[in-house]
Design an enzyme around this catalytic site. Structure first.
Site, PDB file in Angstrom:
ATOM      1  N   ILE A 201      -4.203   5.224  -2.015  1.00 36.15           N
ATOM      2  CA  ILE A 201      -4.180   5.229  -3.469  1.00 36.15           C
ATOM      3  C   ILE A 201      -2.892   4.544  -3.900  1.00 36.15           C
ATOM      4  O   ILE A 201      -1.798   5.026  -3.602  1.00 36.15           O
ATOM      5  CB  ILE A 201      -4.239   6.673  -4.014  1.00 36.15           C
ATOM      6  CG1 ILE A 201      -5.513   7.368  -3.509  1.00 36.15           C
ATOM      7  CG2 ILE A 201      -4.163   6.670  -5.535  1.00 36.15           C
ATOM      8  CD1 ILE A 201      -5.535   8.856  -3.732  1.00 36.15           C
TER       9      ILE A 201
ATOM     10  N   ALA B 116       4.012   1.593  -9.564  1.00 33.20           N
ATOM     11  CA  ALA B 116       5.315   1.932  -8.981  1.00 33.20           C
ATOM     12  C   ALA B 116       5.053   2.098  -7.487  1.00 33.20           C
ATOM     13  O   ALA B 116       4.671   3.160  -7.024  1.00 33.20           O
ATOM     14  CB  ALA B 116       5.870   3.213  -9.600  1.00 33.20           C
ATOM     15  N   TYR B 117       5.197   1.018  -6.734  1.00 36.99           N
ATOM     16  CA  TYR B 117       4.733   0.955  -5.342  1.00 36.99           C
ATOM     17  C   TYR B 117       5.174   2.112  -4.463  1.00 36.99           C
ATOM     18  O   TYR B 117       4.429   2.548  -3.596  1.00 36.99           O
ATOM     19  CB  TYR B 117       5.163  -0.368  -4.697  1.00 36.99           C
ATOM     20  CG  TYR B 117       4.496  -1.573  -5.295  1.00 36.99           C
ATOM     21  CD1 TYR B 117       3.176  -1.535  -5.726  1.00 36.99           C
ATOM     22  CD2 TYR B 117       5.194  -2.758  -5.442  1.00 36.99           C
ATOM     23  CE1 TYR B 117       2.568  -2.643  -6.291  1.00 36.99           C
ATOM     24  CE2 TYR B 117       4.598  -3.883  -6.004  1.00 36.99           C
ATOM     25  CZ  TYR B 117       3.282  -3.818  -6.419  1.00 36.99           C
ATOM     26  OH  TYR B 117       2.688  -4.915  -6.968  1.00 36.99           O
TER      27      TYR B 117
ATOM     28  N   GLU C 145      -4.361   8.413   5.633  1.00 39.23           N
ATOM     29  CA  GLU C 145      -4.131   9.485   6.600  1.00 39.23           C
ATOM     30  C   GLU C 145      -3.464  10.683   5.940  1.00 39.23           C
ATOM     31  O   GLU C 145      -3.875  11.830   6.129  1.00 39.23           O
ATOM     32  CB  GLU C 145      -3.243   8.988   7.752  1.00 39.23           C
ATOM     33  CG  GLU C 145      -3.815   7.819   8.512  1.00 39.23           C
ATOM     34  CD  GLU C 145      -3.367   6.457   7.965  1.00 39.23           C
ATOM     35  OE1 GLU C 145      -3.389   6.246   6.733  1.00 39.23           O
ATOM     36  OE2 GLU C 145      -2.998   5.597   8.774  1.00 39.23           O
TER      37      GLU C 145
END
Length: 133
Positions: free
Chosen positions: A43, A47-48, A55
């Site tokens: 997801i 805002a990386y 996982e």
């Protein structure tokens, strides 16, 4: 050729991914010792640093439901080789899963690689390493 049901579950999870930036969809299927399956997908967020991998999504979903005993984890992505978990995921897997739990890494071409938490992150930093003062 017989289809691996956990790879099929990971493929289903992959389709749920939210990847508007990278377009790199990853799916994970976590099987509990009771036979239940938790899906996880990556997801992304603008805002990386707020992104979450498949996982960890699967493991966190299970933990949020009070489930802590797992039989296996399968991860899949559209890669040339079986997809490999990132370092953060390796750390979380090492702490939340048994060291010898089977992990199947796969790609959409049908390639697979069988590994385990202890093989993914030898010498992992674990809760036993924390000292109480």
């Amino acid at each position: 050729m017989t289809k691996n049901p956990m790879i099929e579950e990971a493929k289903k999870a992959r389709l749920k991914a939210y990847t508007p930036y990278s377009k790199f969809k990853v799916g994970a299927a976590l099987k509990t010792v009771d036979g239940d399956i938790y899906h996880g997908c990556n997801i992304e967020n603008a805002a990386y640093s707020m992104c979450n991998c498949a996982e960890r999504t699967a493991l966190f979903s299970a933990y949020a439901q009070g489930i802590h005993a797992f039989e296996s984890l399968t991860v899949i992505a559209d890669t040339d080789r079986p997809v490999s978990p990132c370092g953060a995921c390796r750390q979380v897997i090492s702490e939340l899963c048994e060291a010898d739990m089977p992990i199947v890494l796969a790609n959409l071409n049908g390639d697979t690689f069988l590994t385990s938490p202890k093989e993914l992150l030898p010498g992992a930093f674990l809760s036993d390493d924390l000292k109480e003062e």
